[in-house]
Structures are given as C-alpha cells and as structure tokens.
Design a protein around this motif. Structure first.
Motif, PDB file in Angstrom:
ATOM      1  N   ASN A 160       2.235  -5.108   1.204  1.00  0.00           N
ATOM      2  CA  ASN A 160       2.044  -3.965   0.233  1.00  0.00           C
ATOM      3  C   ASN A 160       0.645  -3.099   1.030  1.00  0.00           C
ATOM      4  O   ASN A 160       0.957  -1.691   1.385  1.00  0.00           O
ATOM      5  CB  ASN A 160       1.574  -4.018  -0.791  1.00  0.00           C
ATOM      6  CG  ASN A 160       2.392  -4.110  -1.539  1.00  0.00           C
ATOM      7  OD1 ASN A 160       3.408  -3.209  -1.946  1.00  0.00           O
ATOM      8  ND2 ASN A 160       2.822  -5.148  -1.996  1.00  0.00           N
ATOM      9  N   LEU A 161      -0.164  -3.681   1.832  1.00  0.00           N
ATOM     10  CA  LEU A 161      -1.044  -2.852   2.525  1.00  0.00           C
ATOM     11  C   LEU A 161      -0.657  -2.021   3.601  1.00  0.00           C
ATOM     12  O   LEU A 161      -1.547  -1.605   4.071  1.00  0.00           O
ATOM     13  CB  LEU A 161      -2.980  -3.989   2.791  1.00  0.00           C
ATOM     14  CG  LEU A 161      -4.286  -3.462   3.554  1.00  0.00           C
ATOM     15  CD1 LEU A 161      -4.342  -2.143   2.578  1.00  0.00           C
ATOM     16  CD2 LEU A 161      -4.743  -4.003   3.451  1.00  0.00           C
ATOM     17  N   TRP A 162      -0.131  -2.916   4.262  1.00  0.00           N
ATOM     18  CA  TRP A 162      -0.048  -2.542   5.366  1.00  0.00           C
ATOM     19  C   TRP A 162       1.343  -0.753   5.260  1.00  0.00           C
ATOM     20  O   TRP A 162       1.324  -0.068   5.941  1.00  0.00           O
ATOM     21  CB  TRP A 162       1.041  -3.430   6.650  1.00  0.00           C
ATOM     22  CG  TRP A 162       1.704  -3.644   7.639  1.00  0.00           C
ATOM     23  CD1 TRP A 162       0.925  -3.778   8.863  1.00  0.00           C
ATOM     24  CD2 TRP A 162       3.021  -2.704   7.828  1.00  0.00           C
ATOM     25  NE1 TRP A 162       1.958  -3.330  10.309  1.00  0.00           N
ATOM     26  CE2 TRP A 162       3.008  -2.618   9.072  1.00  0.00           C
ATOM     27  CE3 TRP A 162       3.344  -1.569   7.575  1.00  0.00           C
ATOM     28  CZ2 TRP A 162       3.956  -2.037   9.893  1.00  0.00           C
ATOM     29  CZ3 TRP A 162       4.807  -1.123   8.093  1.00  0.00           C
ATOM     30  CH2 TRP A 162       4.515  -1.442   9.706  1.00  0.00           C
ATOM     31  N   ILE A 163       2.057  -1.426   4.041  1.00  0.00           N
ATOM     32  CA  ILE A 163       2.456  -0.698   4.242  1.00  0.00           C
ATOM     33  C   ILE A 163       1.975   1.163   3.001  1.00  0.00           C
ATOM     34  O   ILE A 163       2.342   2.046   3.267  1.00  0.00           O
ATOM     35  CB  ILE A 163       4.183  -0.277   2.892  1.00  0.00           C
ATOM     36  CG1 ILE A 163       4.945  -1.426   3.504  1.00  0.00           C
ATOM     37  CG2 ILE A 163       4.702   1.025   2.336  1.00  0.00           C
ATOM     38  CD1 ILE A 163       5.942  -1.044   4.387  1.00  0.00           C
ATOM     39  N   ALA A 164       0.982   0.612   2.442  1.00  0.00           N
ATOM     40  CA  ALA A 164      -0.123   2.058   1.768  1.00  0.00           C
ATOM     41  C   ALA A 164      -0.905   2.403   2.847  1.00  0.00           C
ATOM     42  O   ALA A 164      -1.144   4.016   3.098  1.00  0.00           O
ATOM     43  CB  ALA A 164      -0.538   1.083   1.024  1.00  0.00           C
ATOM     44  N   VAL A 165      -1.624   1.761   4.212  1.00  0.00           N
ATOM     45  CA  VAL A 165      -2.335   2.608   4.582  1.00  0.00           C
ATOM     46  C   VAL A 165      -1.198   3.623   6.161  1.00  0.00           C
ATOM     47  O   VAL A 165      -1.419   4.379   5.997  1.00  0.00           O
ATOM     48  CB  VAL A 165      -2.722   1.367   6.234  1.00  0.00           C
ATOM     49  CG1 VAL A 165      -3.206   1.719   7.413  1.00  0.00           C
ATOM     50  CG2 VAL A 165      -3.566   0.780   5.107  1.00  0.00           C
ATOM     51  N   TYR A 166       0.400   2.758   6.104  1.00  0.00           N
ATOM     52  CA  TYR A 166       1.075   3.572   7.033  1.00  0.00           C
ATOM     53  C   TYR A 166       2.055   4.423   6.108  1.00  0.00           C
ATOM     54  O   TYR A 166       1.635   5.670   6.816  1.00  0.00           O
ATOM     55  CB  TYR A 166       2.709   2.584   7.088  1.00  0.00           C
ATOM     56  CG  TYR A 166       3.815   3.264   8.047  1.00  0.00           C
ATOM     57  CD1 TYR A 166       3.617   4.229   9.306  1.00  0.00           C
ATOM     58  CD2 TYR A 166       4.414   2.930   7.868  1.00  0.00           C
ATOM     59  CE1 TYR A 166       4.312   4.984   9.602  1.00  0.00           C
ATOM     60  CE2 TYR A 166       6.274   3.139   8.139  1.00  0.00           C
ATOM     61  CZ  TYR A 166       5.789   4.036   9.106  1.00  0.00           C
ATOM     62  OH  TYR A 166       7.398   5.182  10.220  1.00  0.00           O
ATOM     63  N   SER A 167       1.416   4.323   4.486  1.00  0.00           N
ATOM     64  CA  SER A 167       2.350   5.743   4.071  1.00  0.00           C
ATOM     65  C   SER A 167       0.962   6.858   4.026  1.00  0.00           C
ATOM     66  O   SER A 167       1.443   7.951   3.972  1.00  0.00           O
ATOM     67  CB  SER A 167       2.488   5.412   2.787  1.00  0.00           C
ATOM     68  OG  SER A 167       3.679   4.316   2.562  1.00  0.00           O
ATOM     69  N   MET A 201       3.590  12.819  -3.207  1.00  0.00           N
ATOM     70  CA  MET A 201       4.882  12.495  -2.436  1.00  0.00           C
ATOM     71  C   MET A 201       3.947  10.775  -1.628  1.00  0.00           C
ATOM     72  O   MET A 201       3.811  10.173  -1.211  1.00  0.00           O
ATOM     73  CB  MET A 201       4.002  13.547  -1.649  1.00  0.00           C
ATOM     74  CG  MET A 201       4.847  14.604  -1.229  1.00  0.00           C
ATOM     75  SD  MET A 201       6.686  13.780  -2.119  1.00  0.00           S
ATOM     76  CE  MET A 201       6.664  13.946  -3.499  1.00  0.00           C
ATOM     77  N   PHE A 202       2.617  10.566  -1.633  1.00  0.00           N
ATOM     78  CA  PHE A 202       1.445  10.038  -0.884  1.00  0.00           C
ATOM     79  C   PHE A 202       2.317   8.189  -1.991  1.00  0.00           C
ATOM     80  O   PHE A 202       2.826   7.417  -1.463  1.00  0.00           O
ATOM     81  CB  PHE A 202      -0.094   9.407  -1.299  1.00  0.00           C
ATOM     82  CG  PHE A 202      -0.350  10.472  -0.433  1.00  0.00           C
ATOM     83  CD1 PHE A 202      -0.646  10.478   0.669  1.00  0.00           C
ATOM     84  CD2 PHE A 202      -0.581  12.204  -0.910  1.00  0.00           C
ATOM     85  CE1 PHE A 202      -1.502  11.225   1.511  1.00  0.00           C
ATOM     86  CE2 PHE A 202      -1.055  13.487   0.274  1.00  0.00           C
ATOM     87  CZ  PHE A 202      -1.559  12.599   1.217  1.00  0.00           C
ATOM     88  N   LEU A 203       2.291   8.502  -3.320  1.00  0.00           N
ATOM     89  CA  LEU A 203       2.580   7.772  -4.515  1.00  0.00           C
ATOM     90  C   LEU A 203       3.844   7.129  -4.509  1.00  0.00           C
ATOM     91  O   LEU A 203       4.729   5.717  -4.214  1.00  0.00           O
ATOM     92  CB  LEU A 203       2.773   8.235  -6.136  1.00  0.00           C
ATOM     93  CG  LEU A 203       0.926   8.053  -5.873  1.00  0.00           C
ATOM     94  CD1 LEU A 203       0.792   9.085  -7.786  1.00  0.00           C
ATOM     95  CD2 LEU A 203       0.083   6.899  -6.161  1.00  0.00           C
ATOM     96  N   ALA A 204       4.694   8.386  -4.070  1.00  0.00           N
ATOM     97  CA  ALA A 204       6.624   8.104  -3.124  1.00  0.00           C
ATOM     98  C   ALA A 204       6.884   7.601  -2.109  1.00  0.00           C
ATOM     99  O   ALA A 204       7.668   6.140  -1.891  1.00  0.00           O
ATOM    100  CB  ALA A 204       6.993   9.743  -3.674  1.00  0.00           C
ATOM    101  N   THR A 205       5.496   7.933  -1.082  1.00  0.00           N
ATOM    102  CA  THR A 205       6.648   6.688   0.059  1.00  0.00           C
ATOM    103  C   THR A 205       6.605   4.956   0.095  1.00  0.00           C
ATOM    104  O   THR A 205       6.697   4.029   0.372  1.00  0.00           O
ATOM    105  CB  THR A 205       5.287   7.642   0.734  1.00  0.00           C
ATOM    106  OG1 THR A 205       5.799   9.101   1.243  1.00  0.00           O
ATOM    107  CG2 THR A 205       5.069   7.069   2.291  1.00  0.00           C
ATOM    108  N   HIS A 206       4.884   4.645  -1.426  1.00  0.00           N
ATOM    109  CA  HIS A 206       5.132   3.723  -1.139  1.00  0.00           C
ATOM    110  C   HIS A 206       6.164   3.285  -1.504  1.00  0.00           C
ATOM    111  O   HIS A 206       6.354   1.590  -0.819  1.00  0.00           O
ATOM    112  CB  HIS A 206       4.084   3.354  -1.838  1.00  0.00           C
ATOM    113  CG  HIS A 206       3.948   1.876  -1.897  1.00  0.00           C
ATOM    114  ND1 HIS A 206       2.887   1.349  -0.829  1.00  0.00           N
ATOM    115  CD2 HIS A 206       4.087   0.481  -2.813  1.00  0.00           C
ATOM    116  CE1 HIS A 206       2.810   0.064  -1.407  1.00  0.00           C
ATOM    117  NE2 HIS A 206       3.199  -0.118  -2.077  1.00  0.00           N
ATOM    118  N   PHE A 207       6.832   3.492  -2.927  1.00  0.00           N
ATOM    119  CA  PHE A 207       8.079   2.823  -3.192  1.00  0.00           C
ATOM    120  C   PHE A 207       9.159   3.028  -2.036  1.00  0.00           C
ATOM    121  O   PHE A 207      10.393   2.104  -1.450  1.00  0.00           O
ATOM    122  CB  PHE A 207       8.299   2.509  -4.111  1.00  0.00           C
ATOM    123  CG  PHE A 207       9.079   3.922  -5.200  1.00  0.00           C
ATOM    124  CD1 PHE A 207       9.868   4.149  -4.752  1.00  0.00           C
ATOM    125  CD2 PHE A 207       7.586   4.890  -5.493  1.00  0.00           C
ATOM    126  CE1 PHE A 207       9.872   6.167  -5.253  1.00  0.00           C
ATOM    127  CE2 PHE A 207       7.800   5.554  -5.722  1.00  0.00           C
ATOM    128  CZ  PHE A 207       9.310   6.992  -5.639  1.00  0.00           C
TER     129      PHE A 207
END
Length: 303
Positions: A119-126, A159-165
């Motif tokens: 989740n952290l990997w995806i969150a930073v990338y997002s 959009m920051f939030l949407a990109t995570h899922f």
C-alpha cells in the motif's frame, strides 16, 4: 495481440523443458496466475483480497457515473467518496492483516507486513503521479479537471485518493498476467521477448481503457479527445511500462523466514526501502514523460 499470441505459440512450457525429466532437481512449480500459497503466502493473500474487492469498487464507480450522482456533489463529497473507495485497501493491513486468506501478515508487526508495504509503494507512486505527471497531461494534451475540488498543486485531492484504488487493482492485474508468463514458460530469449511485449500491451490497454471509460465523465476534458485516446493512452502507458514489472518483483523475499524454517534469508524490505524504491521508479517515469514532451515540443507548466 496477434504478435503476443504468436510469441506464446513458440514458447516452451515449463513442464516440457528438455532438462526437466533428467534433472535431479524438483520439478518447477506449475504455471500460476497468483503467487504460490506455500512459498509466497503473504503476496498470495494480498492479491486475492485485492481481486475480490476490485469488482466492488468498479461496480460502485460505474453506478456513480451511469446515474450521474456526481452532479450534486461538492468538493468535500468528491473527497469523501473517493476516500471511501480507497479505505478498504488502505486499512486492510491494519484492521484485516490476514486479508481473509490466512496471510502471515497477521503474525507480523504492522510495519513489516507485506500489505503495509504494498500500500505504501502504491501510495507514494500515486502521489508522484498526481503531483507531477498530471501536469504533463495539462501541458501536452490540454487536459482539465473542472469539477468542484480542493486542490494540491492544481490537482484535485479526490484524484490522489482515486488513484490509490485504481493503481492497486491495475498492478495486481498486471502481476497475474506477468506471473503466468514467468511460471508457465522456460526462461530464455523467447520468454524475455514475450514478457516485454506483454508489458507493452498491458500498459497501453490499461491506459486506453481508463481513458475510454472515463470519457463519459464531463468534468475531465481534453482539447482533442481523439488525440487523448491515441497519443494520450501511449503517454499514460509510459507509467506502467516501468511500474508493472517493478511491482511484480517488489518484496519477493517477504516469506523467506517461513520457507527457510524460521531462518531469515533474502533481503528484508523496510518501509524506507519501499519509499525509496517507489520514488526511484517514479523518477524514471518522470524522465520518460519529459523526453516525450521535449520530442513533441510543448512547454511544461506546473502549478
């Protein structure tokens, strides 16, 4: 697609490897879409959880768009709805570490859990993608968000939030496809060509389908929509050319402590390692996007 199919037909299946019958080594694992539940139980549980939740958020999103529920929303509503879709991913390592599939994460401290790091990997990338890459779409494709929004660096926080899922689902889908190639065919130049070709096809397909499905949302517009479908999808696909193969290999040694009879082997990936890796891949993507922008000859405006 035809090229990929042709490349598949010339592959040597793992169970038909010329050396498999004469070797004293144990036979390779059978072809698999998901990680092996015995050797990679943490990744197996995470990807299954992800796969079960993905149709739920897609259905919810489709209902919102189909019935135009967003027409009555303000900026806070956008943020809360996108956050509600992201929370089942973000909170799973904390509230449901077993991921409903007996993940060893349940026996690990929070900061050592595979799901936490994924989740952290995806969150930073997002975050990097929204904060920086979005401005390439603003500049090159003349894209624009016009819905009510609270913004960070002129990008809606929703959009920051949407990109995570979105990205969580995309990367498990790519893992499933790429893993099937790695476990299903004997290594060598033929498999490397197939693997690279599938990464390219998956990247463009993912980008194109997102562009197509979001086209009915009137508050994300392009100056030239046809250009958005073609050049824009290729431009967006650059993200995944880098991140799809990177995420497949992320923290592959997470379960080495289990498979080595309690003795830790392989590299331990910390939360800081996760941030650094994601930032590193993010910089590669940023450079590639800028190389394309320079080739097109469009100035970049950020902010």
């Amino acid at each position: 697609a035809a090229i990929v199919y042709g490349l598949i037909t010339i592959q040597t299946p793992q169970n038909k490897s010329p050396s498999s019958s004469s070797s004293s080594l144990p036979p390779p694992s059978p072809p698999s879409f998901y990680p092996c539940p015995k050797t990679q139980p943490s990744k197996h549980a995470y990807e299954l959880y992800n796969s079960y939740y993905t149709p739920i958020w897609i259905t919810g999103f489709a209902i919102i768009v189909a019935f135009q529920l967003y027409e009555t929303w303000n900026a806070t509503t956008y943020n809360l709805v996108m956050l509600s879709f992201a929370l089942p991913f973000l909170l799973q390592p904390l509230l449901l570490p077993s991921a409903l599939h007996n993940s060893p994460d349940a026996q690990r401290p929070f900061h050592q859990r595979y799901a936490t790091k994924a989740n952290l990997w995806i969150a930073v990338y997002s975050f990097i993608g929204n904060y920086w890459y979005t401005h390439y779409f603003y500049s090159v494709l003349k894209a624009e968000y016009t819905m009510p929004s609270t913004r960070l660096n002129n990008v809606p926080i929703a959009m920051f939030l949407a990109t995570h899922f979105y990205f969580s689902s995309y990367h498990v889908f790519s893992n499933v496809c790429l893993r099937r190639i790695k476990t299903g065919f004997v290594g060598g130049w033929k498999r490397r060509i197939l693997y690279g070709s599938v990464v390219v096809v998956l990247s463009y397909f993912t980008a194109f389908m997102e562009t197509l499905t979001i086209s009915s949302f009137p508050y994300y517009s392009f100056e030239d929509r046809d250009m958005a479908y073609t050049l824009g999808s290729a431009f967006y696909g650059i993200y995944f050319l880098v991140s799809f193969p990177a995420f497949l290999e992320f923290d592959n040694d997470i379960d080495c402590d289990i498979t080595a009879n309690g003795k830790k082997t392989g590299k331990e990936v910390t939360l800081w390692d996760t941030v650094v890796q994601s930032c590193g891949y993010g910089m590669i993507i940023l450079c590639l996007l800028d190389f394309v922008r320079l080739q097109v000859g469009v100035p970049l405006i950020v902010g």
